[in-house]
Scaffold this motif. Structure first.
Motif, PDB file in Angstrom:
ATOM      1  N   THR A 155      -8.805  -8.865   8.024  1.00 50.65           N
ATOM      2  CA  THR A 155      -8.488  -9.259   6.831  1.00 50.65           C
ATOM      3  C   THR A 155      -8.960  -8.294   5.874  1.00 50.65           C
ATOM      4  OG1 THR A 155      -9.170 -11.667   7.460  1.00 50.65           O
ATOM      5  CG2 THR A 155      -9.281 -10.957   4.981  1.00 50.65           C
ATOM      6  N   THR A 156      -9.838  -7.657   5.571  1.00 51.49           N
ATOM      7  CA  THR A 156     -10.029  -7.391   4.256  1.00 51.49           C
ATOM      8  C   THR A 156      -9.391  -5.490   4.417  1.00 51.49           C
ATOM      9  OG1 THR A 156     -12.950  -7.451   4.976  1.00 51.49           O
ATOM     10  CG2 THR A 156     -12.185  -5.121   4.135  1.00 51.49           C
ATOM     11  N   LEU A 157      -8.644  -4.977   5.824  1.00 53.40           N
ATOM     12  CA  LEU A 157      -8.139  -4.067   5.930  1.00 53.40           C
ATOM     13  C   LEU A 157      -6.753  -4.300   5.220  1.00 53.40           C
ATOM     14  CD1 LEU A 157      -9.410  -2.309   8.474  1.00 53.40           C
ATOM     15  CD2 LEU A 157      -9.958  -1.037   6.817  1.00 53.40           C
ATOM     16  N   LEU A 158      -6.400  -5.474   5.897  1.00 49.98           N
ATOM     17  CA  LEU A 158      -4.953  -5.360   5.189  1.00 49.98           C
ATOM     18  C   LEU A 158      -4.826  -6.055   4.040  1.00 49.98           C
ATOM     19  CD1 LEU A 158      -4.007  -8.197   8.542  1.00 49.98           C
ATOM     20  CD2 LEU A 158      -3.089  -6.042   7.702  1.00 49.98           C
ATOM     21  N   GLU A 159      -5.627  -7.059   3.677  1.00 45.41           N
ATOM     22  CA  GLU A 159      -6.152  -6.831   1.384  1.00 45.41           C
ATOM     23  C   GLU A 159      -6.102  -5.500   1.729  1.00 45.41           C
ATOM     24  OE1 GLU A 159      -9.012  -8.360  -1.295  1.00 45.41           O
ATOM     25  OE2 GLU A 159      -9.626  -7.577   0.607  1.00 45.41           O
ATOM     26  N   GLU A 160      -6.793  -4.585   1.594  1.00 42.63           N
ATOM     27  CA  GLU A 160      -6.878  -3.381   1.159  1.00 42.63           C
ATOM     28  C   GLU A 160      -5.566  -2.745   1.401  1.00 42.63           C
ATOM     29  OE1 GLU A 160      -9.724  -0.775   2.290  1.00 42.63           O
ATOM     30  OE2 GLU A 160     -11.650  -2.125   1.747  1.00 42.63           O
ATOM     31  N   LYS A 161      -4.558  -2.616   2.006  1.00 39.49           N
ATOM     32  CA  LYS A 161      -3.599  -1.593   1.955  1.00 39.49           C
ATOM     33  C   LYS A 161      -2.091  -2.527   0.676  1.00 39.49           C
ATOM     34  CE  LYS A 161      -3.912  -0.306   6.658  1.00 39.49           C
ATOM     35  NZ  LYS A 161      -4.516   0.711   6.044  1.00 39.49           N
ATOM     36  N   TRP A 162      -2.466  -4.021   0.848  1.00 44.49           N
ATOM     37  CA  TRP A 162      -1.739  -5.147   0.256  1.00 44.49           C
ATOM     38  C   TRP A 162      -1.947  -4.783  -0.854  1.00 44.49           C
ATOM     39  CZ3 TRP A 162       2.716  -6.791   1.342  1.00 44.49           C
ATOM     40  CH2 TRP A 162       3.390  -8.031   0.549  1.00 44.49           C
ATOM     41  N   ARG A 163      -3.181  -4.729  -1.982  1.00 46.29           N
ATOM     42  CA  ARG A 163      -3.745  -4.593  -2.983  1.00 46.29           C
ATOM     43  C   ARG A 163      -2.932  -3.290  -3.542  1.00 46.29           C
ATOM     44  NH1 ARG A 163      -5.912  -8.819  -4.650  1.00 46.29           N
ATOM     45  NH2 ARG A 163      -7.572 -10.156  -4.170  1.00 46.29           N
ATOM     46  N   LYS A 164      -3.159  -2.953  -2.394  1.00 43.40           N
ATOM     47  CA  LYS A 164      -2.167  -0.759  -3.625  1.00 43.40           C
ATOM     48  C   LYS A 164      -0.910  -1.056  -3.664  1.00 43.40           C
ATOM     49  CE  LYS A 164      -6.358   1.389  -1.430  1.00 43.40           C
ATOM     50  NZ  LYS A 164      -6.490   2.497  -0.469  1.00 43.40           N
ATOM     51  N   ASN A 165       0.132  -2.218  -3.010  1.00 40.59           N
ATOM     52  CA  ASN A 165       1.025  -2.226  -2.541  1.00 40.59           C
ATOM     53  C   ASN A 165       2.106  -2.496  -3.915  1.00 40.59           C
ATOM     54  OD1 ASN A 165       3.825  -3.656  -2.282  1.00 40.59           O
ATOM     55  ND2 ASN A 165       3.522  -2.513  -0.557  1.00 40.59           N
ATOM     56  N   GLU A 166       3.579  -1.870  -4.048  1.00 37.50           N
ATOM     57  CA  GLU A 166       3.589  -1.765  -5.885  1.00 37.50           C
ATOM     58  C   GLU A 166       5.040  -3.043  -5.615  1.00 37.50           C
ATOM     59  OE1 GLU A 166       2.809  -0.072  -8.133  1.00 37.50           O
ATOM     60  OE2 GLU A 166       1.144   1.099  -7.414  1.00 37.50           O
ATOM     61  N   GLY A 167       4.761  -3.421  -4.637  1.00 34.59           N
ATOM     62  CA  GLY A 167       5.979  -4.204  -4.268  1.00 34.59           C
ATOM     63  C   GLY A 167       7.509  -3.759  -3.380  1.00 34.59           C
ATOM     64  N   LEU A 168       7.557  -4.831  -2.545  1.00 41.53           N
ATOM     65  CA  LEU A 168       8.510  -4.751  -1.040  1.00 41.53           C
ATOM     66  C   LEU A 168       9.995  -5.499  -2.005  1.00 41.53           C
ATOM     67  CD1 LEU A 168       6.302  -5.209   1.646  1.00 41.53           C
ATOM     68  CD2 LEU A 168       7.211  -2.228   0.540  1.00 41.53           C
ATOM     69  N   GLU A 169      11.179  -4.927  -1.256  1.00 41.64           N
ATOM     70  CA  GLU A 169      12.127  -5.663  -1.829  1.00 41.64           C
ATOM     71  C   GLU A 169      13.655  -5.741  -1.361  1.00 41.64           C
ATOM     72  OE1 GLU A 169      13.211  -5.875  -5.092  1.00 41.64           O
ATOM     73  OE2 GLU A 169      11.597  -4.327  -5.611  1.00 41.64           O
ATOM     74  N   SER A 170      13.021  -5.931  -0.283  1.00 40.83           N
ATOM     75  CA  SER A 170      14.467  -6.060   1.142  1.00 40.83           C
ATOM     76  C   SER A 170      12.944  -6.994   2.295  1.00 40.83           C
ATOM     77  CB  SER A 170      15.013  -5.276   1.411  1.00 40.83           C
ATOM     78  OG  SER A 170      14.212  -4.068   2.148  1.00 40.83           O
ATOM     79  N   PRO A 171      13.713  -7.815   3.576  1.00 39.64           N
ATOM     80  CA  PRO A 171      13.326  -8.093   4.523  1.00 39.64           C
ATOM     81  C   PRO A 171      12.697  -7.104   5.038  1.00 39.64           C
ATOM     82  CG  PRO A 171      14.421  -9.740   4.093  1.00 39.64           C
ATOM     83  CD  PRO A 171      14.838  -9.036   2.988  1.00 39.64           C
ATOM     84  N   GLU A 172      13.676  -5.714   5.593  1.00 41.12           N
ATOM     85  CA  GLU A 172      13.468  -4.518   6.393  1.00 41.12           C
ATOM     86  C   GLU A 172      11.851  -3.902   5.585  1.00 41.12           C
ATOM     87  OE1 GLU A 172      17.156  -6.095   6.187  1.00 41.12           O
ATOM     88  OE2 GLU A 172      15.949  -5.436   4.201  1.00 41.12           O
ATOM     89  N   GLU A 173      12.019  -4.003   4.364  1.00 38.86           N
ATOM     90  CA  GLU A 173      10.758  -3.182   3.758  1.00 38.86           C
ATOM     91  C   GLU A 173       9.337  -4.065   4.081  1.00 38.86           C
ATOM     92  OE1 GLU A 173      12.078  -0.488  -0.183  1.00 38.86           O
ATOM     93  OE2 GLU A 173      12.013  -2.697  -0.085  1.00 38.86           O
ATOM     94  N   VAL A 174       9.454  -5.023   3.824  1.00 40.73           N
ATOM     95  CA  VAL A 174       8.261  -5.965   4.543  1.00 40.73           C
ATOM     96  C   VAL A 174       7.574  -6.167   5.843  1.00 40.73           C
ATOM     97  CG1 VAL A 174       7.226  -8.224   4.417  1.00 40.73           C
ATOM     98  CG2 VAL A 174       8.622  -7.638   2.159  1.00 40.73           C
ATOM     99  N   GLU A 175       8.947  -5.881   6.268  1.00 39.80           N
ATOM    100  CA  GLU A 175       9.142  -5.800   7.847  1.00 39.80           C
ATOM    101  C   GLU A 175       7.942  -4.352   8.627  1.00 39.80           C
ATOM    102  OE1 GLU A 175      11.936  -7.155  10.218  1.00 39.80           O
ATOM    103  OE2 GLU A 175      12.663  -8.970   9.424  1.00 39.80           O
ATOM    104  N   GLN A 176       8.754  -3.684   7.919  1.00 34.60           N
ATOM    105  CA  GLN A 176       7.980  -1.794   8.415  1.00 34.60           C
ATOM    106  C   GLN A 176       7.578  -1.963   7.470  1.00 34.60           C
ATOM    107  OE1 GLN A 176       9.200   0.712  10.139  1.00 34.60           O
ATOM    108  NE2 GLN A 176       7.101   1.193   9.493  1.00 34.60           N
ATOM    109  N   TRP A 177       6.596  -2.901   6.726  1.00 34.09           N
ATOM    110  CA  TRP A 177       5.081  -2.666   6.010  1.00 34.09           C
ATOM    111  C   TRP A 177       3.917  -3.303   6.705  1.00 34.09           C
ATOM    112  CZ3 TRP A 177       1.426  -6.176   4.327  1.00 34.09           C
ATOM    113  CH2 TRP A 177      -0.130  -5.037   4.050  1.00 34.09           C
ATOM    114  N   LEU A 178       4.192  -4.379   7.416  1.00 35.49           N
ATOM    115  CA  LEU A 178       3.472  -5.582   8.370  1.00 35.49           C
ATOM    116  C   LEU A 178       3.105  -4.303   9.634  1.00 35.49           C
ATOM    117  CD1 LEU A 178       4.983  -9.255   7.631  1.00 35.49           C
ATOM    118  CD2 LEU A 178       2.500  -8.054   7.317  1.00 35.49           C
TER     119      LEU A 178
END
Length: 253
Positions: A52-75
């Motif tokens: 939970t902590t590591l995923l939260e840290e990575k997510w809070r640094k994220n500037e935003g994702l536009e497309s499903p493809e970008e989100v899937e790759q990020w996850l």
């Protein structure tokens, strides 16, 4: 969007090995996480909390994702990196050897949801058409169901129903299942650990989710029901509803 995370130790366990939460990135997009830890000497706590902590840290640094493809790759990348961190931690500490955690994570935007999971923590979607489980358990009993060896009803009472075939942090590599689905105003997402689904069947979950109660109250009632039926496991859930403000067309948080 409105969302609530609730977790409960249950009636039997001495501590809670579940972890989770709902987190926002710099664009106001949401990441929901449920992690159900496993491992002796409370190492399950460590694995789920690290996930939970590591995923939260990575997510809070994220500037935003536009497309499903970008989100899937990020996850995919975030879960692979988190897996490596948990696995290395287990190798470096004797008390943590063999630890791991299930995880179900959903990125929620105004237009779509991208869901990734490893293990038997689940995600369901309620819309005007149905209430449907959209993840497939990585578990022994689900493999037996899919192969036709047992029925879904048999799976509920199988002595090895809690054996997972895939977990985060138990090896040097793991591949999550990832999918993207559309959602519309009023739709409701449910993420939960098996402490809930072992005690409350899908048709019962649907009945609660479809009710007119506030979603936080629905979550509390579901946890209470799991505890009333024995509460042998920790129980955790997230309920998120997509809502747009009347006359504005913008999500309400």
């Amino acid at each position: 969007m409105e969302g609530h995370f609730l977790t409960d130790r249950g009636q039997v366990r001495s501590h809670n090995e579940d972890s989770g939460g709902i987190y926002s990135n710099n664009r106001g997009q949401y990441l929901a996480i449920i992690a159900d830890g496993m491992g002796g000497h409370q190492a399950g706590d460590v694995a789920s909390e690290m996930a939970t902590t590591l995923l939260e840290e990575k997510w809070r640094k994220n500037e935003g994702l536009e497309s499903p493809e970008e989100v899937e790759q990020w996850l995919k990348q975030a879960l692979e990196e988190t897996n490596t961190s948990i696995y290395q931690h287990s190798l470096e500490r004797k008390e943590c050897q063999g630890m791991g955690t299930t995880v179900v994570a959903a990125v929620c935007t105004e237009d779509f949801i991208t869901v990734a999971h490893i293990g038997d923590s689940r995600c369901y979607l309620y819309n005007e058409y149905s209430f449907k489980q959209i993840t497939e358990d990585h578990s022994l009993v689900n493999a037996l169901v899919q192969s036709g060896q047992i029925s879904k009803d048999d799976a509920m009472y199988h002595p090895r129903k809690n054996v997972v075939l895939k977990a985060l942090g138990t090896g040097d590599f793991v591949e999550p299942d990832i999918q993207t689905i559309n959602w519309e105003n009023g739709d409701i997402l449910l993420l939960c650990s098996d402490g809930l689904t072992d005690k409350v069947q899908d048709d019962e979950l649907a009945g609660f989710i479809k009710s007119t109660n506030e979603i936080e109250e629905v979550g509390k009632k579901l946890i209470d029901l799991a505890n009333e039926r024995g509460g042998e496991d920790n129980v955790s859930l997230i309920i998120i509803q997509l809502e747009t403000s009347v006359g504005e067309g913008e999500p309400s948080c």
